[in-house]
Design an enzyme around this catalytic site. Structure first.
Site, PDB file in Angstrom:
ATOM      1  N   MET A  30      78.394 -14.004  22.303  1.00 29.99           N
ATOM      2  CA  MET A  30      79.254 -13.601  23.426  1.00 29.99           C
ATOM      3  C   MET A  30      78.527 -12.545  24.269  1.00 29.99           C
ATOM      4  SD  MET A  30      83.137 -13.893  22.121  1.00 29.99           S
ATOM      5  CE  MET A  30      83.227 -12.349  21.262  1.00 29.99           C
ATOM      6  N   LEU A  33      73.763  -8.447  23.909  1.00 28.79           N
ATOM      7  CA  LEU A  33      72.916  -8.706  22.744  1.00 28.79           C
ATOM      8  C   LEU A  33      72.367  -7.416  22.127  1.00 28.79           C
ATOM      9  CD1 LEU A  33      70.821 -11.787  23.990  1.00 28.79           C
ATOM     10  CD2 LEU A  33      73.068 -11.760  22.867  1.00 28.79           C
ATOM     11  N   HIS A  37      71.367  -9.983  17.160  1.00 25.90           N
ATOM     12  CA  HIS A  37      71.186 -11.237  17.911  1.00 25.90           C
ATOM     13  C   HIS A  37      69.697 -11.550  18.083  1.00 25.90           C
ATOM     14  CE1 HIS A  37      75.179  -9.860  19.744  1.00 25.90           C
ATOM     15  NE2 HIS A  37      75.476 -11.034  19.230  1.00 25.90           N
ATOM     16  N   GLY A 148      75.178 -15.009  12.292  1.00 24.96           N
ATOM     17  CA  GLY A 148      74.969 -13.786  11.522  1.00 24.96           C
ATOM     18  C   GLY A 148      75.929 -13.705  10.342  1.00 24.96           C
ATOM     19  N   LYS A 150      77.190 -11.028   9.164  1.00 23.01           N
ATOM     20  CA  LYS A 150      78.226  -9.993   9.322  1.00 23.01           C
ATOM     21  C   LYS A 150      79.582 -10.661   9.523  1.00 23.01           C
ATOM     22  CE  LYS A 150      79.020  -7.475  13.048  1.00 23.01           C
ATOM     23  NZ  LYS A 150      80.473  -7.569  13.285  1.00 23.01           N
ATOM     24  N   GLN A 154      83.490 -16.362   9.733  1.00 25.92           N
ATOM     25  CA  GLN A 154      83.088 -17.291  10.803  1.00 25.92           C
ATOM     26  C   GLN A 154      81.985 -18.225  10.305  1.00 25.92           C
ATOM     27  OE1 GLN A 154      82.605 -16.213  15.101  1.00 25.92           O
ATOM     28  NE2 GLN A 154      80.463 -16.063  14.558  1.00 25.92           N
ATOM     29  N   SER A 186      76.903  -4.205  15.960  1.00 28.10           N
ATOM     30  CA  SER A 186      77.978  -4.985  16.566  1.00 28.10           C
ATOM     31  C   SER A 186      78.079  -4.566  18.030  1.00 28.10           C
ATOM     32  CB  SER A 186      79.309  -4.669  15.859  1.00 28.10           C
ATOM     33  OG  SER A 186      80.400  -5.057  16.667  1.00 28.10           O
TER      34      SER A 186
HETATM   35  O1  PAF Z   1      80.240 -14.555  16.918  1.00 22.04           O
HETATM   36  C1  PAF Z   1      80.430 -14.707  18.137  1.00 22.04           C
HETATM   37  O2  PAF Z   1      79.808 -14.025  18.974  1.00 22.04           O
HETATM   38  C2  PAF Z   1      81.452 -15.724  18.599  1.00 22.04           C
HETATM   39  O3  PAF Z   1      82.546 -15.801  17.754  1.00 22.04           O
HETATM   40  C3  PAF Z   1      80.840 -17.115  18.849  1.00 22.04           C
HETATM   41  C4  PAF Z   1      80.330 -17.738  17.559  1.00 22.04           C
HETATM   42  C5  PAF Z   1      79.710 -17.017  19.851  1.00 22.04           C
HETATM   43  C6  PAF Z   1      81.907 -18.048  19.427  1.00 22.04           C
HETATM   44  O4  PAF Z   1      82.397 -17.580  20.631  1.00 22.04           O
END
Ligand code: PAF
Length: 298
Positions: A30, A33, A37, A148, A150, A154, A186
């Site tokens: 999102m 960065l 990332h 990631g 973290k 997800q 983060s």
């Molecule tokens: O982890 C993230 O930044 C978001 O949840 C993702 C995987 C890009 C989906 O929008």
């Protein structure tokens, strides 16, 4: 490195790479960065011929009172960092381009994994994540996608989604990157005041203390989670949302600790919600801990 804003242009670029037999890597983000990332992008660049970094603040995964509007954005900075890390494309569509017919009528839900932990405090969040990741997989058809650790829940969700929906992508987990004092990187760390920033590493410290119990032989998940919560009760500026012990693959509750085990925490530090975890690989008496890497250390 190219900036691509339209889904049609992304598809054309991917088709050209595929025609040459190139392997495509996807790093979904999102934006805003950070070094975590950057690690994902570097690993993707090492392992793939063509790396797409998506930068899209996905409205579907934010609740009505959450920080969608104020979520930090810096596309110029993101472009520079992505290019330096070896990306070939930054794909940064707008909401209209991703969801041309308005909010999609189709939603992807990974039942079971979506509901506990962060899913309980953020209803609908993981449906939004699963839906946008499914779209990104459809658009990029990646050979590998990098996530990631973290965001452990997800990661479990995306891994299951890819298997359930037969995407041929390999979901690649990447270590959490931490500040020297242990705070997991983060984009939301930016919200922390100076005092809150000093408090925040207590989350990681508590996770390590609870993990030590397991290393020393504790196998009762209730005792480990009680220890974790008690450790937080001592921290006045931390408001704990959950501190739990779960199966790392399915996010199911456990009666006994064995296999891949997740110690996961979500806490508010001031108004900022932070999550963190460590993963323990338990094989009888042997315990291996995956807690991430300190920034700058080899
Ligand atoms: O982890 C993230 O930044 C978001 O949840 C993702 C995987 C890009 C989906 O929008």
């Amino acid at each position: 490195m190219k900036k691509i804003e339209r889904t049609a242009a992304l598809r054309a670029a991917i088709t050209a790479v595929r025609r040459e037999g190139g392997q495509v890597g996807l790093v979904p983000t999102m934006g805003f960065l950070h070094d975590g990332h950057v690690r994902l992008i570097r690993q993707a660049a090492d392992e793939c011929d063509f790396v797409v970094v998506s930068v899209f603040v996905n409205p579907l995964q934010f609740g009505p009172t959450e920080d969608y509007e104020t979520y930090p954005r810096d596309i110029e900075g993101d472009m520079m960092k992505a290019a330096a890390a070896g990306a070939d494309v930054v794909f940064c569509p707008d909401v209209q381009d991703m969801y041309p017919d308005g909010p999609p009528l189709t939603s992807v839900r990974v039942a079971g994994i979506s509901e506990p932990l962060c899913g309980a405090g953020r209803p609908g969040h993981f449906d939004g994540v699963a839906t946008v990741v499914t779209k990104l997989f459809g658009l990029c058809e990646p050979d590998r996608a990098y996530f990631g650790m973290k965001d452990a829940q997800q990661l479990a969700l995306v891994s299951r989604l890819a298997r359930d929906l037969s995407f041929r992508v390999q979901v690649v987990p990447c270590a959490t990157v931490r500040e020297p004092d242990g705070l997991a990187l983060s984009s939301r760390n930016k919200y922390l005041s100076e005092q809150e920033r000093k408090t925040a590493p207590a989350i990681y410290a508590a996770l390590l203390e609870a993990a030590e119990l397991v290393v020393h032989g504790e196998r009762d998940p209730r005792i480990v989670s009680i220890e974790l919560r008690q450790r937080f009760a001592r921290e006045q500026c931390l408001d704990i949302e959950y501190a739990e012990v779960r199966d790392a693959g399915t996010i199911a509750a456990l009666d006994h600790l064995s296999g891949d085990v997740l110690l996961a925490v979500a806490a508010r530090v001031g108004r900022t919600r932070l999550i963190d975890n460590v993963v323990l690989h338990i094989d009888g008496e042997k315990v291996e801990m995956e807690a991430g890497e300190i920034q700058g250390e080899p």
